[in-house]
Motif scaffolding. Structure first.
Motif, PDB file in Angstrom:
ATOM      1  N   ARG A  84       0.661  -1.074   0.152  1.00  0.00           N
ATOM      2  CA  ARG A  84       0.090   0.168   0.010  1.00  0.00           C
ATOM      3  C   ARG A  84       0.861   1.372   0.062  1.00  0.00           C
ATOM      4  O   ARG A  84       0.561   2.350  -0.686  1.00  0.00           O
ATOM      5  CB  ARG A  84      -1.026  -0.086   1.013  1.00  0.00           C
ATOM      6  CG  ARG A  84      -2.102  -1.200   1.190  1.00  0.00           C
ATOM      7  CD  ARG A  84      -3.165  -0.897   2.214  1.00  0.00           C
ATOM      8  NE  ARG A  84      -3.786  -1.856   1.984  1.00  0.00           N
ATOM      9  CZ  ARG A  84      -5.221  -1.770   1.409  1.00  0.00           C
ATOM     10  NH1 ARG A  84      -5.237  -0.691   0.820  1.00  0.00           N
ATOM     11  NH2 ARG A  84      -6.117  -2.551   1.438  1.00  0.00           N
ATOM     12  N   HIS A 134       2.061   1.941  -3.500  1.00  0.00           N
ATOM     13  CA  HIS A 134       0.904   2.500  -4.255  1.00  0.00           C
ATOM     14  C   HIS A 134       0.674   3.867  -4.107  1.00  0.00           C
ATOM     15  O   HIS A 134       0.662   4.668  -4.945  1.00  0.00           O
ATOM     16  CB  HIS A 134      -0.257   1.501  -3.732  1.00  0.00           C
ATOM     17  CG  HIS A 134      -1.678   2.197  -4.582  1.00  0.00           C
ATOM     18  ND1 HIS A 134      -1.789   2.118  -5.989  1.00  0.00           N
ATOM     19  CD2 HIS A 134      -2.771   2.924  -4.266  1.00  0.00           C
ATOM     20  CE1 HIS A 134      -2.942   2.976  -6.384  1.00  0.00           C
ATOM     21  NE2 HIS A 134      -3.400   3.155  -5.221  1.00  0.00           N
ATOM     22  N   ARG A 171       0.202   6.203  -9.455  1.00  0.00           N
ATOM     23  CA  ARG A 171      -1.050   5.578  -9.577  1.00  0.00           C
ATOM     24  C   ARG A 171      -1.965   5.702  -8.529  1.00  0.00           C
ATOM     25  O   ARG A 171      -2.903   5.173  -7.940  1.00  0.00           O
ATOM     26  CB  ARG A 171      -0.639   4.120  -9.607  1.00  0.00           C
ATOM     27  CG  ARG A 171       0.127   3.649 -10.758  1.00  0.00           C
ATOM     28  CD  ARG A 171       0.572   2.378 -10.838  1.00  0.00           C
ATOM     29  NE  ARG A 171       1.364   2.159 -12.180  1.00  0.00           N
ATOM     30  CZ  ARG A 171       0.738   1.636 -13.162  1.00  0.00           C
ATOM     31  NH1 ARG A 171      -0.394   1.565 -13.216  1.00  0.00           N
ATOM     32  NH2 ARG A 171       1.541   1.418 -14.432  1.00  0.00           N
ATOM     33  N   ARG A 172      -1.503   6.583  -7.396  1.00  0.00           N
ATOM     34  CA  ARG A 172      -2.025   6.506  -6.075  1.00  0.00           C
ATOM     35  C   ARG A 172      -3.489   6.822  -6.198  1.00  0.00           C
ATOM     36  O   ARG A 172      -4.409   6.691  -5.183  1.00  0.00           O
ATOM     37  CB  ARG A 172      -1.625   7.710  -5.198  1.00  0.00           C
ATOM     38  CG  ARG A 172      -1.687   9.000  -5.719  1.00  0.00           C
ATOM     39  CD  ARG A 172      -0.849  10.222  -4.676  1.00  0.00           C
ATOM     40  NE  ARG A 172       0.483   9.830  -4.745  1.00  0.00           N
ATOM     41  CZ  ARG A 172       1.301  10.368  -5.537  1.00  0.00           C
ATOM     42  NH1 ARG A 172       0.844  11.315  -6.645  1.00  0.00           N
ATOM     43  NH2 ARG A 172       2.677  10.499  -5.460  1.00  0.00           N
ATOM     44  N   PHE A 222      -6.408   0.139  -5.678  1.00  0.00           N
ATOM     45  CA  PHE A 222      -5.426  -0.790  -5.087  1.00  0.00           C
ATOM     46  C   PHE A 222      -6.192  -2.095  -5.061  1.00  0.00           C
ATOM     47  O   PHE A 222      -7.156  -2.010  -4.025  1.00  0.00           O
ATOM     48  CB  PHE A 222      -4.767  -0.204  -3.919  1.00  0.00           C
ATOM     49  CG  PHE A 222      -3.912  -1.258  -3.031  1.00  0.00           C
ATOM     50  CD1 PHE A 222      -2.532  -1.437  -3.488  1.00  0.00           C
ATOM     51  CD2 PHE A 222      -4.329  -2.239  -2.052  1.00  0.00           C
ATOM     52  CE1 PHE A 222      -1.508  -2.111  -2.673  1.00  0.00           C
ATOM     53  CE2 PHE A 222      -3.500  -2.731  -1.525  1.00  0.00           C
ATOM     54  CZ  PHE A 222      -2.137  -2.832  -1.606  1.00  0.00           C
ATOM     55  N   THR A 226      -2.573  -0.468  -8.961  1.00  0.00           N
ATOM     56  CA  THR A 226      -1.806  -1.540  -8.361  1.00  0.00           C
ATOM     57  C   THR A 226      -2.333  -2.850  -8.045  1.00  0.00           C
ATOM     58  O   THR A 226      -3.434  -2.913  -7.311  1.00  0.00           O
ATOM     59  CB  THR A 226      -1.082  -1.052  -7.076  1.00  0.00           C
ATOM     60  OG1 THR A 226      -0.335   0.238  -7.377  1.00  0.00           O
ATOM     61  CG2 THR A 226       0.014  -2.140  -6.539  1.00  0.00           C
TER      62      THR A 226
END
Length: 455
Positions: free
Chosen positions: A186, A189, A194-195, A199, A242
């Motif tokens: 996490r 990510h 790509r945040r 996820f 992700t």
């Protein structure tokens, strides 16, 4: 010093051709860039560490044998800055592999000067915008990636996460069960471009090969009993974000083949379907298993292993970072019972106890103890912790202190004591060296040693 022009910066040019070093370097300098030059991989890593450029231009053909594989190996080690790969005609496959390893863009030789100027300027702008965003997030009090701890193993892990997160390289997280591998995924990510994307977690060991295939790639209506409608899979759900493959070492062999195809080509076919679909997601995998041993034993595909291990991160067992236990315990207690505190005896109990289940076990026991507090109680004592742990034995190797202190003071004292002991041990008892490692003066260290009774 960073140039004032927002479209110029510090550039590291890695190319073995003297003519290109002269012409390409001269062209970049004429645009206002500060240019450093390296002729091989070893020199590139040395210049990268010394100068910390804002951008790298990398020719994949590396001496001594002009092997492009040597250039590819460099890309993950140049993490944290945009890497623009220089390729020859007909090297499309190499360029794609470079992108999978984290390269930001690629340019084909012979190089068009206008294209080079545009790509370099765009990469620098993007890199600086991301750095500014990270700075603003930090100023707003972000929780340091969610990875709690001040011991050297955790400091090293956080540093690696920060370095790798902004790249596109796949990551393999290794470590014992309960050490927070999903937290690392996490953090990768959240620290990446790509945040804002999804996820998605896939538990690879929880399902049979058939069910896992449906879970990952989806299925079509009527493909099996109970398939009443088309169902997209988790790979498709992770598009633009992700994909976290938890316990990938448990993945059945039949699924390893299908996962490898997706990692290589970015394509998949849903169960019962005939039309090929595409999805693009960064893959982070984790396992407590020894994948190298599994590869040797034929239990895990070698080609899949090398696809997954772009960069390897290791989560330490709690036994390797015992000085972090007071901080972790205080964090877990505050989340469930904000007004509660530990007695000094309870804090001594958690720091003296063995934690074979690692952080997961510590979290479960502390949260359970907090939940057992009566409304009029505000202190977790040793008896309550032992009750939460199902432990009727005596408290381990600790003497119950006569007086209670607040959890923060006791936790900080215990942390400081362990860090100083570790530094003194590593320095062979040399106070000046230990003080340097701890970032304090020698006089300051002597005062701490005296206060903590360590002289």
């Amino acid at each position: 010093m960073t140039p004032s022009n927002p479209e110029t910066g510090r550039v590291l040019l890695v190319d073995d051709e003297a003519a290109f070093q002269r012409l390409g370097g001269g062209f970049l300098r004429s645009l206002g860039h500060e240019v450093d030059i390296a002729g091989d991989g070893e020199a590139a890593l040395a210049r990268f560490a010394a100068q910390r450029p804002e951008l790298v231009l990398l020719d994949l053909a590396m001496p001594p044998h002009m092997d492009p594989e040597r250039g590819l190996e460099l890309i993950p080690r140049l993490a944290g800055v945009p890497v623009i790969v220089l390729t020859g005609h007909g090297e499309h496959e190499l360029a794609l592999r470079a992108a999978e390893l984290g390269a930001w863009d690629f340019i084909t030789k012979p190089i068009d000067p206008d294209l080079l100027r545009f790509v370099v300027a765009r990469a620098l702008r993007k890199s600086r915008l991301e750095a500014e965003l990270l700075r603003l997030r930090a100023e707003q009090g972000a929780d340091d990636l969610g990875l709690v701890g001040q011991t050297p193993p955790m400091q090293q892990l956080r540093a690696m996460v920060r370095r790798v997160a902004p790249t596109r390289v796949s990551v393999l997280v290794l470590g014992p069960t309960g050490t927070g591998k999903e937290l690392v995924a996490r953090a990768l990510h959240e620290g990446s471009p790509r945040r804002d994307g999804p996820f998605v977690v896939v538990h690879c060991g929880a399902l049979s090969a058939e069910l896992l295939e449906s879970e990952l790639f989806g299925h079509m209506k009527g493909s099996f009993t109970g398939a009443y409608r088309d169902q997209p899979g988790l790979v498709e759900a992770a598009h633009g974000g992700t994909l976290f493959l938890d316990e990938v070492g448990e993945m059945p062999p039949a699924m390893q083949v299908k996962l490898l195809r997706f990692l290589q080509e970015g394509t998949f076919v849903p169960v019962g379907g005939r039309v090929q679909k595409t999805a693009e997601a960064r893959v982070v995998a984790a396992t407590h298993r020894d994948l190298e041993a599994m590869v040797r034993d034929g239990a895990f595909r070698e080609d899949l292993y090398y696809r997954l291990k772009g960069v390897v991160l290791r989560t330490p067992a709690l036994a390797e970072r015992m000085a972090d236990v007071p901080l972790l315990a205080a964090r877990f207690l505050q989340r469930g019972a904000p007004q509660a505190r530990f007695s000094a005896g309870a804090l001594a109990w958690v720091t003296a106890r063995d934690w074979p289940g690692n952080v997961r076990e510590l979290k479960a026991i502390v949260e359970s103890a907090g939940a057992l507090l009566l409304p009029e109680q505000h202190e977790v004592d040793t008896e309550l912790l032992r009750l939460a742990a199902g432990d009727s034995s005596e408290a381990p190797r600790s003497i119950e202190p006569a007086a209670s202190t607040g959890v923060l003071d006791a936790a900080l004292n215990e942390l400081e004591r362990r860090l100083i002991q570790d530094a003194m041990s590593a320095a062979g008892g040399n106070q000046s060296e230990a003080a340097r490692q701890l970032g304090v003066s020698r006089v300051g260290l002597i005062k701490k040693l005296t206060r903590l009774g360590l002289r």
